[in-house]
Design a protein around this motif. Structure first.
Motif, PDB file in Angstrom:
ATOM      1  N   ASP A   1       0.079   0.693  -4.483  1.00 25.02           N
ATOM      2  CA  ASP A   1      -1.171   1.377  -4.843  1.00 25.02           C
ATOM      3  C   ASP A   1      -2.049   1.567  -3.612  1.00 25.02           C
ATOM      4  OD1 ASP A   1      -2.322  -1.084  -4.331  1.00 25.02           O
ATOM      5  OD2 ASP A   1      -2.550  -1.641  -6.433  1.00 25.02           O
ATOM      6  N   GLY A   2      -3.285   1.976  -3.861  1.00 25.32           N
ATOM      7  CA  GLY A   2      -4.172   2.324  -2.754  1.00 25.32           C
ATOM      8  C   GLY A   2      -4.943   1.141  -2.198  1.00 25.32           C
ATOM      9  N   THR A   3      -4.371  -0.037  -2.287  1.00 25.46           N
ATOM     10  CA  THR A   3      -5.076  -1.241  -1.835  1.00 25.46           C
ATOM     11  C   THR A   3      -5.517  -1.142  -0.372  1.00 25.46           C
ATOM     12  OG1 THR A   3      -4.888  -3.615  -1.496  1.00 25.46           O
ATOM     13  CG2 THR A   3      -2.873  -2.372  -1.249  1.00 25.46           C
ATOM     14  N   ASN A   4      -6.716  -1.652  -0.111  1.00 23.90           N
ATOM     15  CA  ASN A   4      -7.180  -1.758   1.270  1.00 23.90           C
ATOM     16  C   ASN A   4      -7.132  -3.200   1.748  1.00 23.90           C
ATOM     17  OD1 ASN A   4      -7.840   0.914   1.864  1.00 23.90           O
ATOM     18  ND2 ASN A   4      -9.686   0.746   0.591  1.00 23.90           N
ATOM     19  N   ASP A   5      -6.647  -4.092   0.887  1.00 23.36           N
ATOM     20  CA  ASP A   5      -6.570  -5.503   1.272  1.00 23.36           C
ATOM     21  C   ASP A   5      -5.649  -5.673   2.470  1.00 23.36           C
ATOM     22  OD1 ASP A   5      -8.023  -5.855  -0.945  1.00 23.36           O
ATOM     23  OD2 ASP A   5      -6.456  -6.836  -2.138  1.00 23.36           O
ATOM     24  N   PHE A   6      -5.927  -6.686   3.241  1.00 21.14           N
ATOM     25  CA  PHE A   6      -4.984  -6.992   4.306  1.00 21.14           C
ATOM     26  C   PHE A   6      -3.774  -7.690   3.679  1.00 21.14           C
ATOM     27  CE2 PHE A   6      -3.053 -10.032   7.192  1.00 21.14           C
ATOM     28  CZ  PHE A   6      -2.661  -9.162   8.192  1.00 21.14           C
TER      29      PHE A   6
ATOM     30  N   SER B   1       0.853  -1.197   0.000  1.00 24.59           N
ATOM     31  CA  SER B   1       0.000   0.000   0.000  1.00 24.59           C
ATOM     32  C   SER B   1       0.885   1.242   0.000  1.00 24.59           C
ATOM     33  CB  SER B   1      -0.877   0.006   1.254  1.00 24.59           C
ATOM     34  OG  SER B   1      -0.047   0.120   2.388  1.00 24.59           O
ATOM     35  N   TYR B   2       0.312   2.372  -0.385  1.00 22.52           N
ATOM     36  CA  TYR B   2       1.043   3.634  -0.284  1.00 22.52           C
ATOM     37  C   TYR B   2       1.534   3.843   1.146  1.00 22.52           C
ATOM     38  CZ  TYR B   2      -1.189   5.063  -4.714  1.00 22.52           C
ATOM     39  OH  TYR B   2      -1.615   5.156  -6.006  1.00 22.52           O
ATOM     40  N   PHE B   3       0.656   3.550   2.080  1.00 20.96           N
ATOM     41  CA  PHE B   3       0.986   3.775   3.489  1.00 20.96           C
ATOM     42  C   PHE B   3       2.282   3.053   3.846  1.00 20.96           C
ATOM     43  CE2 PHE B   3       0.989   2.989   7.986  1.00 20.96           C
ATOM     44  CZ  PHE B   3       0.401   4.103   8.551  1.00 20.96           C
ATOM     45  N   GLU B   4       2.314   1.763   3.518  1.00 20.89           N
ATOM     46  CA  GLU B   4       3.477   0.957   3.856  1.00 20.89           C
ATOM     47  C   GLU B   4       4.722   1.468   3.116  1.00 20.89           C
ATOM     48  OE1 GLU B   4       3.792  -1.122   6.159  1.00 20.89           O
ATOM     49  OE2 GLU B   4       5.786  -1.872   5.656  1.00 20.89           O
TER      50      GLU B   4
ATOM     51  N   GLN C   1      -0.268   8.984  -4.290  1.00 24.37           N
ATOM     52  CA  GLN C   1      -1.406   8.595  -3.450  1.00 24.37           C
ATOM     53  C   GLN C   1      -2.556   9.579  -3.635  1.00 24.37           C
ATOM     54  OE1 GLN C   1      -2.921  10.186  -0.727  1.00 24.37           O
ATOM     55  NE2 GLN C   1      -4.229   8.419  -0.249  1.00 24.37           N
TER      56      GLN C   1
ATOM     57  N   ASN D   1      -4.274   8.680  -6.600  1.00 24.27           N
ATOM     58  CA  ASN D   1      -4.469   7.237  -6.745  1.00 24.27           C
ATOM     59  C   ASN D   1      -3.782   6.666  -7.999  1.00 24.27           C
ATOM     60  OD1 ASN D   1      -5.377   4.904  -5.638  1.00 24.27           O
ATOM     61  ND2 ASN D   1      -7.384   4.976  -6.615  1.00 24.27           N
TER      62      ASN D   1
END
Ligand code: ASP
Ligand code: MG
Length: 425
Positions: free
Chosen positions: A295-300, A249-252, A273, A276
């Motif tokens: 990317d902007g994934t929300n998957d765990f 994810s972008y966050f990570e 981000q 997107n």
């Protein structure tokens, strides 16, 4: 319309064969929607830094060795690429750039950072001029765009900040007038207006350039072409048995880049981000390999531990002189001054009387900070330290790295473990 930004770093254009490889990659791409952002060839930026130091130590007098190495290096690549057409006009253009570089190196009366940005930008000018001409010669039609007309910044030399409104205005116009040819531009270099002068986005800043263009163009993707097959959980040059991270994810990715994962410039991800826009990290050595995708994934995603080392750190401890607490008032005072001086804390730790801050070594800034604080605070510092970060820490996993080293600070959260330490002498 430009839809994709491809960034090629120094290693991907380090010699004539690397440039031929770039050409081969492009032959298979839909080029009318691509913009290339290219860095200086190989280690040219380091070489110009060295030439600049030589000239300044010599009061601007001709210091032949470092400069002639830069000239010879580019001439060899050019002669190799254009061996069948030594009358090509690019020879004259490149010679003029050498001459301009030489003139700029002599102007040692100016502030170092100002002169630095004016001289190092020749690395990218040389590489893009040469590569654009070569690709056109091979039938890969392209248009060379001067990044300094589009990436407009403030005057914070060597780490300039984009003026987003101005960038957007200019890049919009560029995209509106796109005539279907592939665009080529320089990474890293920029300019400021009033007064108009060269600036740069900071070392390794070409990734950031790619992100600024992508954001302003609402592009579909950015690809960073690398000599590795994607993002790894540690630097393979330093750690054995690294593993590829396929998707994050972008966050990570921002967390990793912030702590110093050198594969992506830390400022690159936010502009992507915000729109997107996915970022791919892909191998230029083997294009069949799957890229890593951010990317902007929300998957765990169950991330494996990542190991990041940031070298050349200063650890400064700041203690109140009158034994007042290191409270919010004192912290605000210190951080405001750091903000003004553009010093970024890579890690902080606070006790009753002491604030410890770890930041990238920079003697000029350290002295300015010390001077600004020393009325109210006692200052101590150590240079030459490492900041070692583990994301997704598992108990005991740090052991091999830290053994036999002197530890200055340790900090641990649920996901992140950080140590400031002295490397083995
Ligand atoms: N050429 C610049 C540097 O070496 C920018 C870049 O490569 O991204 O830092
Ligand atoms: Mg680079």
């Amino acid at each position: 319309m430009i839809r994709k930004i491809y960034k090629f770093g120094g290693a991907s254009v380090k010699d004539a064969n690397a440039v031929r490889n770039l050409k081969n990659i492009l032959e298979n791409e839909n080029r009318d929607e691509i913009m290339l952002v290219i860095s200086a060839m190989g280690k040219t930026t380091n070489a110009i830094e060295k030439a600049l130091a030589d000239f300044r130590n010599n009061n601007g007098h001709l210091e032949i060795s470092a400069l002639s190495e830069i000239i010879e290096y580019h001439e060899n690549i050019m002669n190799d690429l254009f061996e069948d057409n030594t009358n090509h006009p690019v020879f004259e253009t490149i010679t003029n750039l050498f001459l301009d570089l030489y003139l700029n190196l002599q102007e040692t009366g100016y502030d170092y950072d100002y002169q630095y940005d004016n001289t190092v930008s020749f690395g990218e000018m040389l590489s893009t001029t040469l590569i654009s001409a070569y690709l056109n010669e091979c039938g890969i039609k392209n248009k060379l765009i001067d990044a300094r007309e589009y990436i407009i910044t403030d005057h914070n030399f060597r780490s300039a900040n984009p003026d987003w409104d101005e960038c957007r205005l200019r890049i919009d116009k560029l995209n509106d007038s796109h005539d279907g040819s592939m665009y080529i531009t320089q990474g890293f270099i920029a300019s400021s207006t009033s007064p108009k002068t060269a600036t740069t986005l900071g070392r390794e800043g070409s990734d950031f350039t790619a992100a600024i263009f992508a954001n302003c163009m609402d592009a579909d993707e950015v690809t960073i072409w690398k000599d590795v097959d994607g993002l790894r959980n540690a630097d393979p040059k330093r750690f054995p048995d690294t593993k590829k991270i396929e998707h994050l994810s972008y966050f990570e990715a921002i967390e990793l880049a912030f702590y110093g994962a050198s594969i992506i410039h830390p400022k690159t991800l936010k502009p992507l981000q915000n729109k997107n826009i996915p970022l791919k990290v892909r191998s230029f050595l083997n294009t069949k390999l799957q890229p890593s995708i951010i990317d902007g994934t929300n998957d765990f995603i169950e991330y494996i531990p990542s190991f990041i080392v940031k070298e050349n750190q200063t650890l400064m401890s700041i203690t109140t002189r009158d034994y007042s607490f290191m409270n919010e008032h004192n912290r605000a005072l210190i951080f405001n001054i750091m903000d003004e001086l553009n010093i970024h804390a890579n890690m902080t730790q606070i006790s009753a009387l002491v604030l410890s801050i770890c930041f990238d070594e920079n003697e000029k800034k350290r002295l300015q900070l010390t001077e600004a604080l020393s009325q109210t605070f006692k200052i101590k510092y150590n240079n030459g330290l490492q900041l070692f970060t583990i994301r997704h820490y598992q108990e005991g996993i740090e052991h091999d790295f830290i053994k036999d080293k002197i530890i200055f600070v340790v900090q641990k959260s649920r996901s992140t473990y950080q140590i400031v330490l002295q490397p083995k002498m």
